[in-house]
Design an enzyme around this catalytic site. Structure first.
Site, PDB file in Angstrom:
ATOM      1  N   SER A 209       0.841  -1.181   0.000  1.00  0.00           N
ATOM      2  CA  SER A 209       0.000   0.000   0.000  1.00  0.00           C
ATOM      3  C   SER A 209       0.884   1.241   0.000  1.00  0.00           C
ATOM      4  CB  SER A 209      -0.893   0.012   1.241  1.00  0.00           C
ATOM      5  OG  SER A 209      -0.090   0.171   2.401  1.00  0.00           O
ATOM      6  N   LYS A 210       0.227   2.361  -0.104  1.00  0.00           N
ATOM      7  CA  LYS A 210       0.984   3.608  -0.089  1.00  0.00           C
ATOM      8  C   LYS A 210       1.847   3.690   1.158  1.00  0.00           C
ATOM      9  CE  LYS A 210      -2.895   5.393  -2.493  1.00  0.00           C
ATOM     10  NZ  LYS A 210      -4.242   5.934  -2.309  1.00  0.00           N
TER      11      LYS A 210
END
Length: 519
Positions: free
Chosen positions: A276-277
């Site tokens: 994920s980010k």
RNA sequence: GGCGCAUUCGUCUAGCGGCCCAGGACGCUGCCCUCUCAAGGCAGAGAUCACGGGUUCGAAUCCCGUAUGCGCUACCA
């Protein structure tokens, strides 16, 4: 093709589109423009695209921007640019248009409103006038009692009169799905053999329409997928828990659900978390700037959770399309492995034709030194023919295009190289013997009629024998003199490309440096 | 806490009852090739198939349980 034929085959459907590959698949990728997309997201998109292409169907891009608060300007453009860079063509989408547009959810509000009304009219949804404060309070109380936090269905019990009154007062409201109070809902996922059964009592009356008039994901994607005639929904496995809710809504609307395939997560390289980010993910387009090739990324992503057989590793786009099958998509999360990606990238760089190599690598050479390009002292634009010959010599050594400037700088530098005198002296040699070797080599090369690698090698090997040295000894000294480095492409080809003038000059500069060092 | 999904070499995976005391790829080690580094070739180390019970003549493959990991549990998607 094998079919999943068992008792779990869904109700009647005209075609047998619930099998993996029979029939034409219309698939979609439906990101929300709240930030950048990474390898994980594009991997799911790739599977969808592959399925569409494999079956001769269509691939749709739909922007799910109903969370207007979180929408990030420019995110849509970046997502689309990513598809273009990867070479995944979109049949219907914001830019392409299509028969079922618009393909941006905020432009489809009236549609959602209409179906929300239909659900209310049918008793499958209801207006909820609860304030955020009340909802939060209820949740906290539930948590305190160690109960699962769920909406207490307060407004589901409102009488028609009460509803009319609140409407009259102008109270704002959301629309919630009225989940059946008993029974079970079965979710069929084509990737998983077992049906996933949920007790309806464990489900929540989720919000379908927010008080600002925008739909939530739960309503919007169903309306869109149905109206857009999507046959296969490939999405992240995090959606499994809300899938029963979706099934209930499909049923309430009297629509046949599409085939669901909840694909496994891609995990971050470190730790066991989903990519994920926040955890280890790079925006896809970042890979372009880092010197990765789209083909490498596509091949790598295709093998994250999908496999062709027990030995195939490198598969071209065409092979991927021909071979892709939902039957071979796995269910276990896959970890992001940069080493493996790097290997694929090196492999695809090696497959590049000279022209393609130059085309792709030139921008990396020519960008500013501060951006990782060649030293600013090197004049731009580069001579393409010369740069191509240089690149060819380093092609099999590169793992990313971004490595090109560092590896080839000595081919372009015009100033005098700086030498580590000790490096000019090969193993088991003295400054004197190294110096002598370089001087003899210089004289030998000066006498060559043609500046050609094979000729240099023949003459220099004779010299090696005459001096009683090993090839590695003389050639190491020469390599350092000519390139300023201990590692380089083959010496003679390097000198051939470098040209007589530069090669001889550097040889002499090396000799001078060594002579000064030896005193 | 509740619900759900998952579990084969370090990593990506093949395997859908006997072909597997588990195959391929990345990475790693060694050798070959060789002017260095790569590339390429060859060889090797590396998995008690999460664990425990079953079912079966026979299980990585089927069933049950346990453990662990991850996900969901918003008027976010």
């Amino acid at each position: 093709m094998s079919q999943r034929s068992d008792s779990s085959t869904p109700p009647t459907r005209a075609s047998d589109s619930h099998t993996t590959t029979s029939g034409v698949a219309r698939t979609r990728f439906a990101p929300s423009p709240t930030g950048f997309q990474h390898i994980g997201g594009y991997r799911t998109a790739l599977f969808s695209w592959l399925l569409a292409r494999h079956t001769g169907g269509q691939f749709i891009l739909r922007i799910e921007d109903t969370d207007t608060e979180r929408t990030v300007p420019g995110a849509v453009d970046a997502i689309i640019e990513g598809f273009k860079w990867l070479g995944l063509d979109i049949d219907e989408g914001p830019e392409e248009g299509g028969a079922y547009g618009p393909y941006v959810q905020t432009q489809r509000r009236d549609l959602y409103l209409r179906y929300a009304d239909e659900l209310i009219a049918g008793g499958h949804a209801y207006r909820c006038f609860c304030t955020p404060e009340r909802l939060q309070r209820v949740r906290e109380e539930q948590r305190a009692r160690n109960e699962p936090p769920r909406y207490d269905r307060h407004c589901r019990r409102l009488t028609p009169a009460e509803i009319a009154q609140r409407l009259n007062e102008g109270q704002s409201y959301t629309v919630r799905v009225a989940v059946p109070l008993t029974g079970k809902t079965v979710v069929k996922d084509i990737l998983r053999p077992a049906e996933i059964v949920f007790e309806n009592t464990s489900l929540d009356d989720r919000v379908l329409l927010k008080s600002n008039g925008y739909p939530t994901y739960h309503l919007a994607h169903i309306v869109d997928d149905h109206l857009m005639r999507v046959t296969h929904v490939l999405r992240a496995e995090e959606w499994i828990p809300s899938a029963p809710l979706h099934i209930i809504i499909y049923q309430a609307l009297g629509w046949e659900p599409p085939v669901f395939a909840h694909v496994p997560d891609v995990l971050a390289a470190q730790g066991g978390k989903k990519l994920s980010k926040r955890f280890g993910a790079l925006p896809l387009l970042e890979y372009r700037d880092l010197g990765y090739l789209p083909d490498a990324i596509v091949n790598y992503m295709a093998l994250l959770g999908w496999s062709y057989d027990d030995k195939s590793n490198t598969l071209s786009r065409e092979q991927l399309i021909a071979a892709f099958d939902l039957d071979r998509v796995g269910v276990a999360p896959a970890r992001y492995d940069e080493e493996r990606l790097l290997w694929f990238n090196g492999y695809y760089i090696r497959q590049l034709s000279p022209d393609a190599l130059a085309e792709r690598a030139l921008p990396f050479l020519e960008r500013a030194e501060a951006q990782g390009g060649l030293p600013d002292s090197v004049a731009r634009p580069l001579d393409r023919a010369y740069a191509t010959r240089v690149l060819l010599l380093e092609q099999e050594r590169m793992r990313t295009l971004a490595e090109a400037p560092g590896m080839t700088a000595f081919f372009f530098l015009t100033e005098t190289l700086t030498y580590e005198p000790q490096a000019l002296i090969a193993k088991h040699m003295t400054a004197e013997s190294a110096l002598n070797g370089l001087r003899r080599a210089s004289a030998t090369l000066a006498a060559l009629p043609a500046w050609e690698a094979a000729e240099m090698e023949a003459r220099l090997r004779e010299l090696v024998t005459e001096l009683g040295l090993k090839p590695v000894q003389l050639f190491t000294s020469m390599r350092v003199a000519v390139t300023g480095r201990t590692v380089s492409p083959p010496l003679f080809e390097t000198m051939e490309v470098l040209g007589r003038e530069t090669s001889m000059r550097r040889l002499d500069e090396g000799i001078a440096a060594l002579a000064a060092h030896a005193g």
